[in-house]
Design a protein around this motif. Structure first.
Motif, PDB file in Angstrom:
ATOM      1  N   GLY A 192      -4.982  -3.179   9.036  1.00 11.61           N
ATOM      2  CA  GLY A 192      -5.830  -4.176   9.668  1.00 11.61           C
ATOM      3  C   GLY A 192      -5.378  -4.676  11.023  1.00 11.61           C
ATOM      4  N   GLN A 193      -4.223  -4.223  11.487  1.00 13.63           N
ATOM      5  CA  GLN A 193      -3.706  -4.719  12.769  1.00 13.63           C
ATOM      6  C   GLN A 193      -4.584  -4.292  13.936  1.00 13.63           C
ATOM      7  N   GLN A 194      -4.983  -5.264  14.754  1.00  9.57           N
ATOM      8  CA  GLN A 194      -5.681  -5.040  16.021  1.00  9.57           C
ATOM      9  C   GLN A 194      -7.017  -4.322  15.875  1.00  9.57           C
ATOM     10  N   VAL A 195      -7.656  -4.447  14.727  1.00  2.13           N
ATOM     11  CA  VAL A 195      -9.008  -3.915  14.553  1.00  2.13           C
ATOM     12  C   VAL A 195      -9.853  -4.968  13.846  1.00  2.13           C
ATOM     13  N   SER A 196     -11.164  -4.803  13.889  1.00  2.46           N
ATOM     14  CA  SER A 196     -12.061  -5.748  13.230  1.00  2.46           C
ATOM     15  C   SER A 196     -11.935  -5.631  11.715  1.00  2.46           C
ATOM     16  N   ALA A 209     -14.352  -5.164   9.665  1.00  5.80           N
ATOM     17  CA  ALA A 209     -15.200  -4.053   9.230  1.00  5.80           C
ATOM     18  C   ALA A 209     -14.499  -2.716   9.437  1.00  5.80           C
ATOM     19  N   ALA A 210     -13.838  -2.562  10.583  1.00  4.51           N
ATOM     20  CA  ALA A 210     -13.138  -1.308  10.873  1.00  4.51           C
ATOM     21  C   ALA A 210     -11.979  -1.106   9.901  1.00  4.51           C
ATOM     22  N   ALA A 211     -11.254  -2.175   9.619  1.00  2.00           N
ATOM     23  CA  ALA A 211     -10.128  -2.083   8.683  1.00  2.00           C
ATOM     24  C   ALA A 211     -10.613  -1.695   7.286  1.00  2.00           C
ATOM     25  N   ALA A 212     -11.732  -2.277   6.861  1.00  2.00           N
ATOM     26  CA  ALA A 212     -12.286  -1.953   5.540  1.00  2.00           C
ATOM     27  C   ALA A 212     -12.703  -0.492   5.475  1.00  2.00           C
ATOM     28  N   SER A 213     -13.260   0.030   6.568  1.00  2.00           N
ATOM     29  CA  SER A 213     -13.673   1.430   6.611  1.00  2.00           C
ATOM     30  C   SER A 213     -12.476   2.359   6.476  1.00  2.00           C
ATOM     31  N   VAL A 214     -11.396   2.059   7.220  1.00  2.00           N
ATOM     32  CA  VAL A 214     -10.188   2.882   7.134  1.00  2.00           C
ATOM     33  C   VAL A 214      -9.596   2.811   5.732  1.00  2.00           C
ATOM     34  N   TRP A 215      -9.555   1.613   5.173  1.00  2.00           N
ATOM     35  CA  TRP A 215      -8.990   1.434   3.832  1.00  2.00           C
ATOM     36  C   TRP A 215      -9.760   2.250   2.793  1.00  2.00           C
TER      37      TRP A 215
END
Length: 205
Positions: A50-54, A56-62
């Protein structure tokens, strides 16, 4: 597990009994909600993702990592993936270095989340061995996942702003002064940190 509602209330009531400013602030905005995260490797992994991303973006990567590695996201599974596989999940080269650092320490038995040092500073030193995990991230982990009662993330800008408003200071204090100002709040600085976030978010209540 983090500080329970009961622990938060008890800590803040103890501080309010000796400081009218805290008592007045409590009367104004009420008690904060619990902030609890799971203890262990996955919480730090999610912190790095989650560092330095939104959000929503962090949830997508996860979600992509979970699909690639399995729900447990075992360290050995991540270490077995090559650069391209992790890149396809959304991890940059830098973040791949960070997550591999975490997984290598856990898989090698050098970092045991069930047996971190009881001394807070020693525990912070252990956690900051992970690439990409600085003091703030380590403090947040110890506060939210372990519920350590005297953690004080003085480098947090919202904590600093909350202290400024609570103490009616002319300027937002930097990390050093924020740490000094909180010395009188031991051993309940963890509850106070959570309250400063709450107070910062609800200034007009």
């Amino acid at each position: 597990m983090g500080l329970s509602s009961t622990a938060l209330r008890n800590g803040l009531d103890s501080l309010a009994g000796g400081d009218s400013r805290i008592a007045q602030a409590l009367a104004r905005v009420g008690y904060p909600e619990e902030r609890i995260r799971s203890r262990g490797y996955r919480t730090l992994l999610r912190t790095i993702v989650g560092q330095q991303v939104s959000v929503a973006a962090a949830a997508s990567v996860w979600n992509k990592l979970e699909a690639e590695l399995g729900e447990e996201m075992a360290p050995h599974e991540l270490l077995a993936r090559d650069f391209d596989a992790l890149r396809a999940c959304g991890l940059s080269r830098q973040k791949q270095g960070y997550v591999r650092s975490l997984c290598e320490l856990v898989a090698g038995g050098e970092l045991d989340f069930d047996n971190l040092p009881t001394d807070d500073e020693e525990a912070i030193a252990e956690l900051t061995r992970i690439k990409g995990i600085g003091r703030w991230s380590a403090e947040i982990y110890l506060l939210f996942a372990e519920g350590r009662p005297d953690i004080w993330p003085a480098g947090d800008l919202a904590v600093q702003e909350g202290v400024k408003r609570l103490l009616n200071l002319a300027e937002r204090p930097a990390e050093g002064p924020t740490r000094t100002l909180a010395e009188g709040w031991r051993p309940h600085r963890g509850a106070m940190a959570i309250f400063t976030w709450h107070f910062y978010a609800n200034p007009a209540m």
